[in-house]
Design an enzyme around this catalytic site. Structure first.
Site, short mmCIF file in Angstrom:
data_model
loop_
_atom_site.label_atom_id
_atom_site.label_comp_id
_atom_site.label_asym_id
_atom_site.label_seq_id
_atom_site.Cartn_x
_atom_site.Cartn_y
_atom_site.Cartn_z
N LYS A 95 0.81 -1.22 0.00
CA LYS A 95 0.00 0.00 0.00
C LYS A 95 0.84 1.27 0.00
O LYS A 95 0.42 2.31 -0.52
CB LYS A 95 -0.94 0.01 1.20
N GLU A 117 -9.81 5.72 3.18
CA GLU A 117 -10.57 4.61 3.74
C GLU A 117 -9.60 3.48 4.01
O GLU A 117 -8.52 3.42 3.43
CB GLU A 117 -11.64 4.15 2.74
N SER A 384 1.74 -9.81 -0.67
CA SER A 384 1.40 -8.38 -0.65
C SER A 384 1.57 -7.72 0.70
O SER A 384 1.67 -6.49 0.79
CB SER A 384 -0.04 -8.19 -1.13
#
Length: 404
Positions: A95, A117, A384
């Protein structure tokens, strides 16, 4: 097999075939156009590219390694398995790649306040991190249910100076957090930038986030060529909104020999409101700014979702994934909660790596496929994120007791 041409994705209005586009209140049309203009200027600006890559390298820890999972490979007895180690990045997941890109755009646009969010909390932590680094106010919207099951990340965001707003509406998860972030943005567009965390939403977010995340696939491509002198046979990644998956897949789309599999959240099985596998019973619809595959009933009402992973229980999927599914270029399947939890344990015990529950869905599919492939075949699994945030929840699900 589809012959997808990367240059055609998306068109000028942000459409991937019938998917994508911009379906928002009139109030948001101007800030979206402002964002698109700023992003397009930055995309051709060498100074922006230099700054973006500087922070990815010096702050985030790129390049991440492409790690040969020797014991997992030996245990499964088939293809050679490599893990793209996005879990090693600062903040613990992919991210941060997108958060860095968007905070640099926000700075260029003169914004002073950041909102986001978050579901599992990793995007919230990444956003809070870059906001702190650049001295901007930060508000993170998070479903109340997710706040409870990802309490570690709530504390991390608060320690980084962000305000965390629990959302108690509806299912109290990611969809509702997005709703609240969009309401905030409508009210505060002049000084606020919304760092949307995945390859979803109104144009330009899906293509912009994909381009910030393609560093994953670009690196993986260089690394596998160095290690094996050829491209892989198979790429596997989990798919919520779809940013880590499209980041890995995109640089390989024109390599027709490379198969790709996206793994959605199968939850407790494919029955209404107990999963989040959009390609298993989803249908065309519009949700939160874009047109894509959505889990909805016959009246267009959004169905509830479920996953052991807070990061995968979203009712819609990114429009580029929807198009790649229809084109037949990427195969999409699912892993149930039980299989993801088993994969979580397997990777920890065999490789000394505790994966995020999201990433565990991709590992689960690798466990299914690798034994059926030749020993000289190559798989890259996108790891990830790391699983620190999920240890307490996984332990509870697995019935593990604290020592007395």
């Amino acid at each position: 097999m589809s012959t997808v041409a990367k240059e055609t994705m998306p068109d000028a209005q942000g459409h991937f075939g019938p998917y994508g586009g911009r379906f928002v209140p009139e109030t948001l049309m101007h800030p979206l156009q402002e964002l698109e203009d700023a992003w397009r200027r930055a995309s051709s600006d060498l100074d922006f590219d230099h700054e973006f890559r500087y922070y990815l390298r010096e702050f985030c820890g790129r390049p991440t390694s492409l790690y040969f999972a020797e014991r997992l490979t030996r245990e499964l007895g088939g293809a050679k398995i490599y893990l793209k180690r996005e879990d090693l990045l600062h903040t613990g997941a992919h991210k941060i790649n997108n958060a860095i890109g968007q905070i640099l755009l926000a700075k260029r646009m003169g914004k002073t306040r950041i909102i986001a969010e978050t579901g599992a909390g990793q995007h919230g932590v990444a956003t809070a991190t870059v906001a702190a680094m650049f001295g901007m106010k930060c508000v993170i919207y998070m479903g109340a249910v997710d706040c409870e099951r990802q309490v570690l990340n709530v504390y991390r965001m608060k320690m980084l100076g962000a305000e965390v707003v629990p959302v108690h509406a509806g299912q109290k998860t990611l969809k509702e957090a997005v709703n609240e972030a969009m309401r905030d943005w409508v009210t505060n567009v002049r000084h606020t930038h919304y760092i949307l965390g995945t390859a979803y939403g109104a144009h330009p977010y899906p293509v912009m986030v994909r381009n910030f995340q393609r560093v994953i696939g670009d690196e993986a491509r260089r690394q596998i060529m160095e290690k094996e002198e050829r491209v892989p046979d198979l790429l596997i990644a989990c798919v919520g909104g779809g940013s880590n998956a499209i980041g890995l897949f995109y640089p390989f789309l024109e390599d027709q020999s490379v198969k790709m599999v996206g793994v959605e959240a199968g939850g407790e099985g494919i029955r209404p409101e107990r999963h989040a596998a959009r390609f298993q019973g989803g249908s065309l619809g519009v949700l939160q700014g874009t047109r894509s595959y959505i889990l909805q009933d016959e009246h267009g009402q959004i169905q509830g979702t479920h996953s052991v992973s807070a990061g995968l229980d979203y009712a819609a999927v990114g429009p580029e994934h929807a198009w790649l599914h229809d084109e037949g270029r990427v195969e999409y399947t699912y892993a149930t909660d039980d299989k993801a939890l088993k994969a979580f344990q397997t990777l920890a015990k065999l490789e000394g790596i505790i994966p995020a529950l999201e990433s565990s869905h991709a590992i689960a599919e690798c466990i299914v496929r690798a034994p059926k492939m030749r020993k000289d075949a190559l798989i890259i699994v996108n790891l990830s994120g790391r699983g620190d945030k999920d240890v307490a929840q996984a332990a509870a699900k697995l019935g593990l007791q604290m020592p007395q």
